[in-house]
Design an enzyme around this catalytic site. Structure first.
Site, PDB file in Angstrom:
ATOM      1  N   THR A 234       0.870  -1.188   0.000  1.00 44.52           N
ATOM      2  CA  THR A 234       0.000   0.000   0.000  1.00 44.52           C
ATOM      3  C   THR A 234       0.903   1.232   0.000  1.00 44.52           C
ATOM      4  O   THR A 234       1.317   1.689  -1.058  1.00 44.52           O
ATOM      5  CB  THR A 234      -0.981  -0.003   1.178  1.00 44.52           C
ATOM      6  OG1 THR A 234      -0.269  -0.176   2.400  1.00 44.52           O
ATOM      7  CG2 THR A 234      -2.014  -1.093   1.020  1.00 44.52           C
TER       8      THR A 234
ATOM      9  N   LYS B 129       3.654  -6.721   4.183  1.00 46.98           N
ATOM     10  CA  LYS B 129       3.370  -5.354   3.746  1.00 46.98           C
ATOM     11  C   LYS B 129       2.902  -4.543   4.953  1.00 46.98           C
ATOM     12  O   LYS B 129       2.361  -5.093   5.907  1.00 46.98           O
ATOM     13  CB  LYS B 129       2.324  -5.295   2.647  1.00 46.98           C
ATOM     14  CG  LYS B 129       0.924  -5.709   3.003  1.00 46.98           C
ATOM     15  CD  LYS B 129       0.096  -4.740   3.814  1.00 46.98           C
ATOM     16  CE  LYS B 129       0.104  -3.327   3.262  1.00 46.98           C
ATOM     17  NZ  LYS B 129      -0.690  -2.448   4.194  1.00 46.98           N
TER      18      LYS B 129
ATOM     19  N   THR C  29      -2.180  -1.446   8.111  1.00 51.73           N
ATOM     20  CA  THR C  29      -2.398  -2.875   8.246  1.00 51.73           C
ATOM     21  C   THR C  29      -1.126  -3.648   7.919  1.00 51.73           C
ATOM     22  O   THR C  29      -0.465  -3.363   6.922  1.00 51.73           O
ATOM     23  CB  THR C  29      -3.514  -3.327   7.295  1.00 51.73           C
ATOM     24  OG1 THR C  29      -4.742  -2.828   7.793  1.00 51.73           O
ATOM     25  CG2 THR C  29      -3.586  -4.847   7.208  1.00 51.73           C
TER      26      THR C  29
ATOM     27  N   GLU D   7       5.689   4.513   7.250  1.00 58.29           N
ATOM     28  CA  GLU D   7       5.151   5.726   6.637  1.00 58.29           C
ATOM     29  C   GLU D   7       5.809   6.988   7.180  1.00 58.29           C
ATOM     30  O   GLU D   7       5.691   7.325   8.347  1.00 58.29           O
ATOM     31  CB  GLU D   7       3.655   5.818   6.927  1.00 58.29           C
ATOM     32  CG  GLU D   7       2.847   4.777   6.181  1.00 58.29           C
ATOM     33  CD  GLU D   7       1.347   4.867   6.501  1.00 58.29           C
ATOM     34  OE1 GLU D   7       1.003   5.563   7.466  1.00 58.29           O
ATOM     35  OE2 GLU D   7       0.571   4.244   5.781  1.00 58.29           O
TER      36      GLU D   7
ATOM     37  N   ASN E  48      -0.540  10.757   6.652  1.00 60.16           N
ATOM     38  CA  ASN E  48      -1.731  10.301   7.351  1.00 60.16           C
ATOM     39  C   ASN E  48      -2.831  11.346   7.437  1.00 60.16           C
ATOM     40  O   ASN E  48      -3.914  11.061   7.936  1.00 60.16           O
ATOM     41  CB  ASN E  48      -1.351   9.784   8.737  1.00 60.16           C
ATOM     42  CG  ASN E  48      -0.603   8.476   8.614  1.00 60.16           C
ATOM     43  OD1 ASN E  48      -1.156   7.505   8.138  1.00 60.16           O
ATOM     44  ND2 ASN E  48       0.664   8.480   8.990  1.00 60.16           N
TER      45      ASN E  48
END
Lengths: 420, 420
Positions: B179, B205, B216, B296, B415
């Protein structure tokens, strides 16, 4: 939307019918006497001791002129507590406090034995200048952790501050305790009770909460009501539980958080806890709202209200879990009514609920219904400062609100550059 | 610094003498057979079903060709679990799994009864194409919460993916489940055991952890060892406890986290849990390290190691409290060895320690000694990617490390803009 205003006003113990018994400030107050000097029997001052690089005021004293000097306090529950907290716990243990000395520009935390000596010296210097006992002087410090205070400047500041004490010095004191605050926070209420009128007021700095707290939160509350230390303790615990304990800016707990309540008895009106709580809670709620509205780097003030919980504790648990989700807080910064992140946070709690029964609304738009997709999220407008997230657990009669902030670029900037 | 490398290597159960029993991958592997197809008895493929706006691959299947089809899994502990998690819990309950179908581009979470129907349809479509039972097909989804999957595209993607299954399709599958990952994550080990050689491999992932998890986390692990479902369950729990459960990027828990382990028995070598754990843990550790290194928006990979704790649980509690402090994480982003924020986080825990005994080192420089100021903080260099924070509680024999990331502008950006 703040903890004591707007529609949420109807939902907290500080509002509604109890609030009606607590007339707003102003009517019986002396002009210029605000915050900690709104109540009679108190003098305050704030000076520049040279502790802050900015050259702004950084040292304050609030003295209780009596006739009574009763007090209670709530401190951080962080086990790594700063030296002034260790000192002040001992001071308030007997319920008698003559004065409090506060400094910004240095937290005197994680400073070992030397730090405790420094806190003691601050109390002794203040006591000497006031002609009271060092053991009756509370000490509060805020600023960087892990640096020693420049004690020559501190004691010189105290020597300058005590002669400046004034019954309209509340505003100066409130300004001197600011750190990253952009404005001083003061509040007061005049209460018309069955036995007469009395006042409660206070000042606060730092956006945070008691446990946990962001930047250190320091709060000094004063009242001219007559109250025993036990009454003060009970009323303060209840007021904090409903206000500062439910303002959770970033989930971090300070080493220095202190809320001090002093009663002078100067009004001559004796109160019990039931009489004291509503007015005291109103002042605490206004100060807590001011802290969240001025939190470091925040772009939104967020009220997370949990309804139909099995118990108030569970409502608070759920609201706090949402208020601490970084993903949720980033979404609000991005004006994104991301109810999936709300549900993901709710799902981490132990509260009673069925996932398939959860409802979530952002600013009145029910974007999640029965645990699944509800109204169109594009109907939600998060462009304003105030955001209300309502979560219905469909599990009981209780509810609670926790106030928090979004997670922003400015938060990262302020907290990555603070000490460098 | 990653969970399995550098000096920390000596401190985790995945390293040291146990690690020596687990030769590095490569020697006995077939070129091109990586990740979930490193072990014999598995075929995989990844295709573009059109679920992602980017047009990148977004659907994968991994099939267990046998002779055995034993399996175990660990799922998110979030009570708000996605439909594929609900479905898959039932699938793995009997210890038999024929295949797993995974999609990115949509989490199928908070989608109510329709979501569960969609997950079931994914399993049935995959089973039909493979000629196996729908009840033996695990389903994993990742992406946005609160949107329905475009099922026509999903089923068309499955129909295209199954014919593409290949014993060297691991890399394609790893790419299709990404993702916000910037790179696919694969790992494998060949284990030379007393009864012969066998292989364990996997793909992952999402930067996160099982409980809680950031984005996730989906992990599929495969082995050609022969093992009963009970052996697989025990070994997987232990491997996860020491790896994924100690990687905590942002403290948030996903609705979809899944770690699936499948055993084909194709090597003919039977193993017990004691034999399986070291190699399995090594693969999990490498995948977990890859997730934290690619989290991230992160600028630093941070290892928080707690030493001399009274118990391993307390060491983990303390390390996790530090790893979740937003103030600490912002400080690291700002290259600030702010040990005061470390102590403030330690102080929120219930672990055994004396505040005046705490030591803290950043990248080997002991900036806090005995709870107070230690070496000069300017000696600390935090300009590199890897940061090691070592906390000594002086309270016992246990230790543990939790891996996390800093809190950065890019984290806020990713985010806050993710779903808009």
């Amino acid at each position: 939307m703040t903890p004591v205003s707007g529609s949420e006003h109807q939902q907290t113990p500080v509002s509604g019918s109890e609030h009606q018994q607590t007339p707003a400030s102003g009517s019986a107050q002396v002009p210029g006497r605000t915050g900690v000097t709104a109540a009679t029997g108190f003098a305050a001052a704030g000076v520049t001791a040279g502790l802050k690089p900015s050259g702004n005021p950084d040292l304050a004293v609030v003295a209780n002129l009596g006739p009574e000097q009763h007090a209670a306090a709530v401190f951080t529950t962080n086990r790594v507590e700063a030296a002034p907290v260790t000192w002040s716990r001992g001071v308030v243990a007997d319920g008698v406090v003559s004065a409090v000395v506060l400094n910004s520009g240095g937290a005197n935390a994680c400073t070992g034995p030397r730090g405790l000596t420094d806190a003691t010296t601050m109390a002794a210097s203040t006591a000497d200048a006031l002609g009271v006992e060092a053991g009756d002087v509370v000490v509060c410090s805020t600023g960087l952790i892990g640096t020693y205070l420049p004690m020559e400047r501190v004691t010189a500041g105290i020597a300058a501050c005590v002669p400046a004490l004034s019954t309209d010095g509340g505003a100066a004191a409130a300004r001197a305790i600011m750190t990253t605050d952009t404005r001083p926070k003061e509040a007061s209420r005049v209460v018309e009770g069955p036995s007469g009128s009395w006042t409660v007021g206070g000042m606060a700095k730092g956006a945070g909460m008691l446990a946990p707290g962001l930047a250190t939160m320091l709060v000094v509350l004063t009242t001219d009501a007559r109250a025993t230390p036990d009454v003060l303790r009970g009323a303060l615990a209840e007021a904090c539980r409903l206000t500062f304990d439910r303002a959770d800016s970033d989930g971090c707990m300070s080493t220095n958080d202190t809320v001090l309540l002093m009663a002078s008895g100067a009004s001559g009106v004796e109160v019990d806890a039931a009489e004291l709580v509503p007015g005291l809670t109103a002042v605490c709620a206004e100060l807590a709202a001011g802290l969240i509205d001025d939190a470091e780097g925040a772009a939104h003030t967020i009220a997370v209200t949990v309804r139909s919980a099995a118990s108030e504790d569970e409502a608070v648990e759920v609201a706090r879990a949402v208020a601490r989700s970084n993903l949720f807080k980033c979404a609000v910064f991005g004006r994104d009514p991301n109810w999936g992140r709300v549900l993901a946070a709710v799902g981490t709690t132990t509260a009673a609920f069925e996932p398939s029964a959860l409802d979530v609304a952002f600013n009145g738009v029910q974007v999640c219904r029965s645990g699944a997709i509800g109204e169109d999220r594009s109907l939600v407008d998060l462009s304003g400062r105030d955001v209300v997230v309502e979560i219905n657990l469909h599990a009981g009669p209780a509810q609670a609100t926790v106030w928090t902030n979004d997670l922003t670029h400015d938060y990262v900037t302020e907290n990555s550059e603070y000490s460098t």
